[in-house]
Design an enzyme around this catalytic site. Structure first.
Site, short mmCIF file in Angstrom:
data_model
loop_
_atom_site.label_atom_id
_atom_site.label_comp_id
_atom_site.label_asym_id
_atom_site.label_seq_id
_atom_site.Cartn_x
_atom_site.Cartn_y
_atom_site.Cartn_z
N SER A 2 -65.10 90.29 -2.71
CA SER A 2 -64.89 88.85 -2.88
C SER A 2 -64.86 88.45 -4.34
CB SER A 2 -65.99 88.07 -2.15
OG SER A 2 -67.27 88.33 -2.69
N HIS B 38 -72.22 90.78 -7.85
CA HIS B 38 -71.33 89.62 -7.85
C HIS B 38 -70.37 89.62 -6.67
CE1 HIS B 38 -71.88 88.57 -12.40
NE2 HIS B 38 -73.01 88.67 -11.75
N HIS C 41 -81.58 94.49 -15.05
CA HIS C 41 -81.67 93.76 -16.32
C HIS C 41 -82.45 94.53 -17.38
CE1 HIS C 41 -80.97 89.66 -14.12
NE2 HIS C 41 -79.89 90.40 -14.19
N GLU D 38 -68.81 86.46 -18.27
CA GLU D 38 -70.12 86.49 -18.93
C GLU D 38 -70.20 87.53 -20.04
OE1 GLU D 38 -73.30 86.70 -16.13
OE2 GLU D 38 -73.11 84.59 -15.57
N ARG E 261 -68.55 84.11 -12.49
CA ARG E 261 -69.29 84.72 -13.59
C ARG E 261 -68.48 85.79 -14.31
NH1 ARG E 261 -74.02 85.98 -9.38
NH2 ARG E 261 -72.10 86.24 -8.16
#
Length: 747
Positions: free
Chosen positions: A286, A200, A455, A360, A357
Site C-alpha cells: 500500500s 509504512h 530506531h 522523510e 511519509r
C-alpha cells in the site's frame, strides 16, 4: 445538541487555523521541526475525514463532561444524562456513524481475485477487519489515567506504583543518549531501511490535524500547557541541549478513531480512546499504491491502457523513472532545497507516493522510486506476454505480484534476522492455510513500541557511494538530518543509485545497552531552522504514554516471561546491574518502565536483533498478519503452483539489478559484507520467471472472462454490455474522485 454544534465549530476552526498557519510558515520559510514532522504525520483525504468525525465526538463529550463537573456533589460521565436517541444523533451528525457502518462484500471476480485498496472484504465474515481507518488492536487493556482517554503522565504528581513517571526527555538524556556508534557486523543498513519500508506498508498513526487546542485556541508550540490535542514534552533541568526549561518540545496527540472513548459502547467497543490506523493492516504494498481507491487512481498513469503507475514528467534518474511530484498538498520539500542556477526559486517539490511519509529521508525516497519502477517493469512484461489483457488486468496482476514480493522478502529475509531462530519456530512455522478467525490487525503495542526497535539501529551518516562503492566525491556522505525532505538531492545529486549502494555496503548501527540512539535522531530530528529540533527517543516514549500502553512488566507477563519485582530481578533479566539500577532509579519501580525502553534494554535472542519481549510481540504480530490474510501469497487460491514456484526467486538484490544501473550486489540483500567481499554480478542473481503468468485465453481480463461465462450461461448479452459500460464509468468516476480528493485534502 448545543455541545455537538460547539464542538464542530471548535474542531473546524482549529483545522482551518492549522491549514492557514502551515501555508504562512511555508511562504515565510519559517517551518519548525514540529511543523515539518506534521506534514507527513497529519491525516489527509479519507483519513482526515475519519479523524475529524472522531474529534467532533471527543470534543463534544469533553464539553458535556465539563458542564457536568460544575454540578455540585455528584460525579457524572458525559453519557449518563444522554438518552440512547441523543447518543445516536451525536454519532450521526458527527459523521462517526458513517465511519462505522457495516460493510457488505460483493461476491464477484474482483473481490475473489484481487485485494481491495482499502483492505475491506479481506475477511468476508468481518469485512472491516484490517481495513484502513480502523482502530489498532489492543492485546492488553489501555491504562489511561481516567480510564477513558487521559494519557499516562498527564496529571502532575500522579503516582504509579508509588512513584511519579519520569519526564521522557530526562529518560532520553540519561539512558538513550550516545555519541559512540558501534557497527553491526552481520546486518547492513538495507536491513534497517527495509524495516521502515515495511512498517509504512502496515501502520500509520496520524497525529491530530490541529496544532492548537480545541478548548481555547492556544498554539501547541507556544505553551507547555497540557490541553488536548497538545501533550508537550517538558524539558528537564540541566538538559544538555535545551537551556530554557520554560519551553517544551511540541507533541501532538494521535488522532482518535470513531467508536472509541466515552461513546465506544454505542458501537460495541470499549469506552476507551483508541487510535486510528491510517493504512491497511495487510502487507499489500500500500505504500506504493495507496490505501484508498482515490489515492490509487492519483498514482496511476491514466493516459494509456497499459496498467502503469504515473512517473515524474520533469526529471529522470539517468533515463530511469522517478515518482511524480505532489502538487496538490502543502509542500515542505522546497524549503530544504539548495537553489541551483538551473532551477526556479520554487525549488523541488515532494514526491507523491502511496504513503505520505515517502519524503522523510533519501533511503525511503529511493525505495519508493525502486518499487515504482518494479511495478512498471512487471506491467510491461505482463503486457508483452499477454497483449490481449486490458490495463486494469495488467495493473492488478502486477500489483498482486508486488504484494507477494513484499511478503516474501519480509518473512524469508527480514523477520528471521529480527526475532531469531527460536521465535521463528514458535510463532512462524511453515504456512498451512488462511484462517478467517485470526485477527490480523496491527496491535497498538507493535506500532507504538515493539517495531520501533529499528530506531536504535540507524546510522547517523547516510553514505552515498559511486559505481566502485567508494564515497562519491561529487556527492559525498551526509549527516542524516540533511536528507530529511531533500528530494532535490535525488534529482540533482546522482539519483537513487548512490543511496542504494550506500545502504547495501554500510553496516547497521549495533544496538547495545550503553549506546542506544545517536544524536542525529535525539537532537537533530527534522532540524531545518534554528527552532528546537525534535528528539525521537522522547517522541517514542511520549507516544506510548499518549496511547496508554501498559508497562514493561505487564507485557512480559503477556508473553509468559517473568516479571521483575526489584533491581536484582531486573538485572538478571537484562544481564546488566548498572542499567537495572539506573532504570529503577528513574522509574521507582520496574512496573513503571515504558515498554519501548524496557524492550530495548534486553539482550538479543540468539540469531536475532531484539530481546525476548520484542521477539514475542513482533513474532506474534507477523504470524497474525500472515495467517489472517486471505490474499497471502502461499494461499493456494491466490497464485497457481507454477507462479508460487517462480516467486521463490524474488529477492531485493534482483529488484535492484532490474531497476537501477547497479550491477554489483550482495547475494543476500540484508547481510553486511565487509569490503564488498561476497558481492556478485547481477548475472548471478536468479530471476523470477514471469512466463508462469502467460494467459492462453484471448479475453482482455480474467474477470471479463468469468463474467462472460456467466453471461453466456444466462444468455444475457445486455448484462455483459452493462458490465463493460459500468467498468468504464467506474474508472473515470474514481479518477474524478481522486482529483477532487487531492484538491480538497487540506480544507
Amino acid at each position: 445538541m448545543e455541545c455537538l454544534q460547539e464542538a464542530m465549530q471548535l474542531v473546524d476552526s482549529a483545522y482551518k487555523y492549522t491549514r492557514d498557519i502551515n501555508k504562512q510558515k511555508l511562504l515565510k520559510k519559517s517551518v519548525s521541526p514540529a511543523n515539518l514532522m506534521a506534514f507527513s504525520r497529519q491525516p489527509v483525504a479519507e483519513t482526515r475525514t475519519a479523524s475529524r468525525a472522531a474529534e467532533y465526538m471527543h470534543v463534544a463529550m469533553d464539553l458535556i463532561q465539563q458542564r457536568l463537573l460544575r454540578r455540585p456533589k455528584r460525579s457524572f460521565n458525559a453519557t449518563d444524562l444522554l438518552t440512547q436517541a441523543e447518543l445516536n444523533t451525536v454519532a450521526q451528525i458527527s459523521g462517526c456513524a458513517a465511519q462505522t457502518l457495516p460493510k457488505t462484500c460483493t461476491s464477484d471476480c474482483w473481490t475473489t481475485q484481487y485485494r481491495t485498496f482499502s483492505g475491506e472484504c479481506n475477511n468476508l465474515k468481518n469485512p472491516r477487519l484490517g481495513a484502513v481507518n480502523t482502530p489498532f488492536a489492543r492485546w492488553l487493556p489501555a491504562q489511561y489515567e481516567d480510564n477513558i482517554s487521559m494519557p499516562k503522565g498527564w496529571t502532575p504528581g500522579k503516582l504509579y506504583s508509588g512513584f511519579t513517571l519520569p519526564l521522557v526527555r530526562h529518560i532520553s538524556n540519561m539512558i538513550l543518549n550516545t555519541t559512540v556508534i558501534p557497527a553491526d557486523l552481520q546486518d547492513n543498513h538495507a536491513f534497517v531501511d527495509w524495516g521502515q519500508w515495511i512498517d509504512h506498508d502496515i501502520d500509520f498513526t496520524p497525529q491530530t490535524a490541529s496544532v492548537r487546542t480545541f478548548s481555547d485556541g492556544m498554539d501547541c508550540e507556544a505553551s507547555c500547557a497540557k490541553k488536548s490535542p497538545c501533550f508537550p514534552i517538558q524539558v528537564p533541568p540541566g538538559d544538555p541541549r535545551i537551556n530554557d526549561t520554560n519551553i517544551c518540545i511540541p507533541f501532538y496527540r494521535s488522532s482518535p478513531v470513531c467508536g472509541s472513548g466515552e461513546l465506544g459502547s454505542l458501537f460495541g467497543e470499549p469506552n476507551t480512546r483508541e487510535q486510528i490506523n491510517g493504512l491497511t493492516t495487510f502487507i499489500d504494498a500500500s505504500m506504493v499504491y495507496g490505501s484508498t481507491p482515490s489515492m490509487a487512481l492519483r498514482l496511476r498513469n491514466m493516459s494509456n491502457d497499459l496498467g502503469l503507475l504515473a512517473v515524474n514528467q520533469n526529471y529522470t534518474d539517468d533515463g530511469l523513472a522517478l515518482p511524480p511530484f505532489n502538487y496538490q498538498s502543502t509542500n515542505p520539500c522546497p524549503l530544504n532545497h539548495k537553489i541551483s542556477k538551473n532551477l526556479s526559486s520554487d525549488g523541488i517539490p515532494c514526491f507523491l507516493a502511496g504513503d505520505g511519509r515517502a519524503n522523510e529521508h533519501l533511503a525511503l525516497m529511493s525505495l519508493h522510486a525502486l518499487f515504482l519502477r518494479e511495478h512498471n517493469r512487471l506491467a510491461k512484461v505482463m503486457k508483452l506476454i499477454n497483449p490481449q489483457w486490458d490495463g486494469n488486468t495488467t495493473y492488478h496482476e502486477a500489483r498482486k505480484i508486488m504484494g507477494a514480493i513484499q511478503q516474501i522478502i519480509t518473512y524469508r529475509d527480514y523477520v528471521p534476522r529480527v526475532i531469531g531462530t527460536e521465535a521463528m519456530q514458535k510463532y512462524l512455522p511453515n504456512y498451512t492455510s488462511y484462517n478467517e478467525s485470526v485477527d490480523p490487525r496491527i496491535s497498538n503495542v507493535f506500532a507504538t513500541a515493539a517495531f520501533r526497535f529499528g530506531h536504535v539501529t540507524i546510522q547517523p551518516i547516510m553514505q552515498r557511494l559511486n559505481d566502485d562503492y567508494k564515497e562519491n566525491i561529487q556527492y559525498p556522505n551526509i549527516l542524516l538530518h540533511f536528507s530529511h525532505f531533500a528530494t532535490w538531492r535525488i534529482i540533482l545529486e546522482g539519483g537513487i543509485g548512490p543511496v542504494i549502494r550506500g545502504f547495501l555496503a554500510s553496516s547497521a548501527k549495533l544496538q547495545t545497552q550503553d549506546h542506544m540512539m545517536n544524536t542525529e535522531l535525539r537532537d537533530k530530528l527534522f532540524q531545518v531552522t534554528s527552532a528546537v529540533a525534535l528528539d525521537l527517543a522522547s517522541l517514542n516514549l511520549q507516544r506510548g504514554r499518549d496511547h496508554a500502553l501498559p508497562g514493561y512488566n505487564d507485557w512480559r507477563e503477556f508473553c509468559n516471561l517473568s516479571r521483575a519485582h526489584n533491581v536484582s530481578e531486573l538485572a538478571a533479566i537484562i544481564n546488566n546491574t548498572d542499567l537495572a539500577q539506573r532504570l529503577v532509579s528513574l522509574y521507582g519501580s520496574p512496573d513503571n518502565i515504558d515498554v519501548w525502553l524496557g524492550g530495548l534494554s534486553e539482550p538479543f535472542v540468539e540469531n536475532g536483533r531484539v530481546g525476548p519481549l520484542f521477539a514475542c510481540l513482533i513474532g506474534l504480530q507477523f504470524a497474525k498478519l500472515r495467517d489472517g490474510d486471505r490474499f497471502w501469497w502461499q494461499n493456494e487460491s491466490v497464485f497457481t503452483p507454477e507462479q508460487r514456484e517462480a516467486l521463490k526467486n524474488v529477492s531485493l538484490s534482483r529488484i535492484i539489478c532490474d531497476n537501477t544501473h547497479i550491477q554489483l550486489v550482495p547475494p543476500e540483500a540484508f547481510t553486511f559484507y565487509p569490503n564488498l567481499e561476497g558481492f556478485v554480478n547481477c548475472s548471478k542473481i536468479p530471476e523470477v520467471n514471469l512466463s508462469a503468468w502467460k494467459d492462453y485465453n484471448s479475453d482482455p481480463s480474467i474477470c471479463f472472462r468469468n463474467f462472460k461465462a456467466r453471461a453466456e450461461i444466462t444468455s444475457s448479452a445486455v448484462a455483459l454490455s452493462n458490465y463493460l459500460t459500468t467498468t468504464v464509468i467506474h474508472s473515470w468516476f474514481l479518477y474524478l474522485a481522486a482529483t477532487l480528493s487531492g484538491t480538497l485534502a487540506f480544507t
